[in-house]
Design an enzyme around this catalytic site. Structure first.
Site, PDB file in Angstrom:
ATOM      1  N   GLY A  17       0.810  -1.225   0.000  1.00  0.00           N
ATOM      2  CA  GLY A  17       0.000   0.000   0.000  1.00  0.00           C
ATOM      3  C   GLY A  17       0.837   1.266   0.000  1.00  0.00           C
ATOM      4  O   GLY A  17       0.342   2.355   0.274  1.00  0.00           O
TER       5      GLY A  17
ATOM      6  N   GLU B 105       1.002   3.634  -5.634  1.00  0.00           N
ATOM      7  CA  GLU B 105      -0.244   3.590  -6.406  1.00  0.00           C
ATOM      8  C   GLU B 105      -0.094   2.560  -7.532  1.00  0.00           C
ATOM      9  O   GLU B 105       1.022   2.172  -7.890  1.00  0.00           O
ATOM     10  CB  GLU B 105      -0.480   4.954  -7.078  1.00  0.00           C
ATOM     11  CG  GLU B 105      -0.479   6.134  -6.139  1.00  0.00           C
ATOM     12  CD  GLU B 105      -1.810   6.320  -5.439  1.00  0.00           C
ATOM     13  OE1 GLU B 105      -2.837   5.923  -6.014  1.00  0.00           O
ATOM     14  OE2 GLU B 105      -1.799   6.841  -4.315  1.00  0.00           O
TER      15      GLU B 105
ATOM     16  N   LYS C  50       7.176  18.987  -3.607  1.00  0.00           N
ATOM     17  CA  LYS C  50       7.551  19.304  -2.217  1.00  0.00           C
ATOM     18  C   LYS C  50       8.779  20.230  -2.201  1.00  0.00           C
ATOM     19  O   LYS C  50       8.858  21.143  -1.376  1.00  0.00           O
ATOM     20  CB  LYS C  50       7.833  18.009  -1.458  1.00  0.00           C
ATOM     21  CG  LYS C  50       6.572  17.164  -1.281  1.00  0.00           C
ATOM     22  CD  LYS C  50       6.904  15.747  -0.841  1.00  0.00           C
ATOM     23  CE  LYS C  50       5.645  14.934  -0.599  1.00  0.00           C
ATOM     24  NZ  LYS C  50       5.913  13.510  -0.388  1.00  0.00           N
TER      25      LYS C  50
END
Ligand code: NAP
Length: 407
Positions: free
Chosen positions: A186, A189, A204
């Protein structure tokens, strides 16, 4: 007691984590803010999904319903994509609400506009969760910039890439195998492009650049490279030299020139980012008074991110003057123009024994060298020699011996 009314846009990992944290930490919030915090409404997309939301909260798919609430002090945005999110946040500011966002792609694109708009409406903007998840890097920089002159910010800002590089090294996996492991856990994606090609870290880095240096580079001029070209062989070679591949966003100023890069680099074990493993993020800040600070922690996840958003809630509700934009320094590292100073490089795919431009300082194996050269020289080397791949080494390279000096 008066109440702070909050609306949450999005009820996924971040939105739900924030909602649950408001409930679990209601007492602490009341103590610090002197008011009770209440979620008045939640914006979602899919009405059919089952959700654990109290019946006195308005759950809606219409943003207008949020704007029409009789009291709306803070809007917390945890949606994906930059549109229509940006428009929602503009409207929230114009209505006089503080805003908080976790959405780095949106904030990298529109953060400056939102900050300026917020200033004119005398409200605050919280964006701690946009960079490095639960690590309080934005607040730390804000605090530090009161007096310190920040010279450089370097960080591992994408947990997925760091997880893949760690798995490749520790378990001797190929890139594809490590990516599959990230997806199964998880951490990645189904379409991992944003993470493994460096886009997420790039957004970022732009946010950090604006905060630390009050400016951003021209986006097109930023060297953004992901980790897809890193092979197990390269990782193994680096390991034999005591080096590890890390995907690092770096923002620094050479005199008046801002330099931002997002790329795989090699670090030795004396470097603070060497030991940052798995999905962890870390940010290393260099500034003139304090020296170097490294913050490390979870870069994503429901509660680490909720921690960042909840700290922002306290920040915006206090509506401190520095939220209206502070001045950071432009007098930073006085150095030669970027690309004109020598660095150490790992070179692979260079079949020749000599070169008349580059100073080879170590021969590792067939085709693999350590060189000391300027970045421009490395670019020229790869232009002239198809198949040559090179990576910068941050910090000192503890070379075994100098083999060839051919400058
Ligand atoms: N996950 C993390 O650890 C993390 C960490 C830091 C920052 N972030 C950022 O935080 C944001 C949210 O991430 P997430 O992981 O929470 O995403 P997520 O789990 O996919 O949830 C997204 C939520 O937004 C809602 N939504 C999407 N588009 C919408 C629209 N146009 N109008 C109304 N609602 C909409 C979805 O509604 P439905 O539920 O109805 O589908 C869902 O509730 C992203 O920008 C992400 O980059 C995430």
């Amino acid at each position: 007691m008066s109440v702070i009314k909050v609306a949450i846009l999005g009820f996924g990992t971040v939105g739900e984590g924030f909602y649950r944290t408001i409930q679990s930490h209601a007492e602490e919030l009341k103590a610090v803010l002197g008011k009770k915090v209440e979620v008045a409404a939640i914006l979602i997309k899919n009405k059919q999904k089952e959700r654990d939301i109290s019946s006195d909260v308005l759950v809606t798919t219409e943003f207008e319903d949020i704007l029409n609430l009789p009291q709306l002090d803070v809007v917390v945005e945890a949606i994906v994509d930059k549109d229509p999110t940006y428009i929602y946040l503009r409207k929230a500011i114009e209505r006089g609400s503080h805003i908080i966002t976790a959405n780095k792609e949106m904030f990298a694109h529109y953060g400056q506009e939102l900050l300026e708009l917020a200033k004119t409406h005398h409200v605050s903007v919280g964006y701690e969760a946009t960079v490095a998840g639960g690590i309080p890097v934005i607040q730390t920089l804000r605090q530090l910039l009161n007096v310190n002159r920040v010279q450089q910010v370097q960080g591992i800002l994408n947990g997925t890439s760091n997880f893949i590089l760690t798995e490749m090294r520790e378990k001797k996996l190929s890139f594809t195998e490590a990516l599959r492991a990230a997806q199964e856990n998880g951490y990645a994606e189904a379409d991992p492009t944003n993470d493994v090609e460096g886009f997420d870290a790039f957004y970022k880095a732009m946010i950090l650049s604006r905060l630390a240096f009050s400016e951003e580079p021209n986006w097109d001029a930023v060297e953004r490279t992901g980790i897809t070209s890193i092979t197990s062989e390269l990782i193994e070679t680096a390991g034999r030299l005591g080096l590890r591949f890390k995907h690092i966003a770096s923002i620094k100023k050479f005199g008046k020139q801002l330099k931002v890069s997002v790329e795989p680099v090699l670090v030795g074990n004396e470097h603070p980012l060497y030991h940052v493993e798995g999905v962890q993020n870390a940010v290393n800040i260099s500034s003139d008074i304090v020296g170097q600070i490294t913050l490390q922690g979870p870069g994503a996840g429901m509660f680490p991110t909720a921690s960042a958003v909840i700290e922002d809630l306290v920040y915006v509700c206090q509506n401190r003057p520095d939220s209206e934009g502070f001045q950071s320094t432009s007098d930073t590292i006085a150095s030669p123009e970027e690309g004109q100073h020598e660095e150490n490089w790992l070179i692979t795919g260079f079949k020749h024994a000599t070169n008349d431009v580059i100073k080879m300082i170590d021969h590792i194996e067939d085709g693999t060298w350590i060189a000391k050269a300027k970045k421009e020289e490395m670019k020229e080397l790869s232009r002239q020699n198809l198949g040559v791949v090179y990576f910068p080494i941050i910090g000192e390279y503890e070379g075994r011996h100098i083999l060839t000096r051919l400058a």
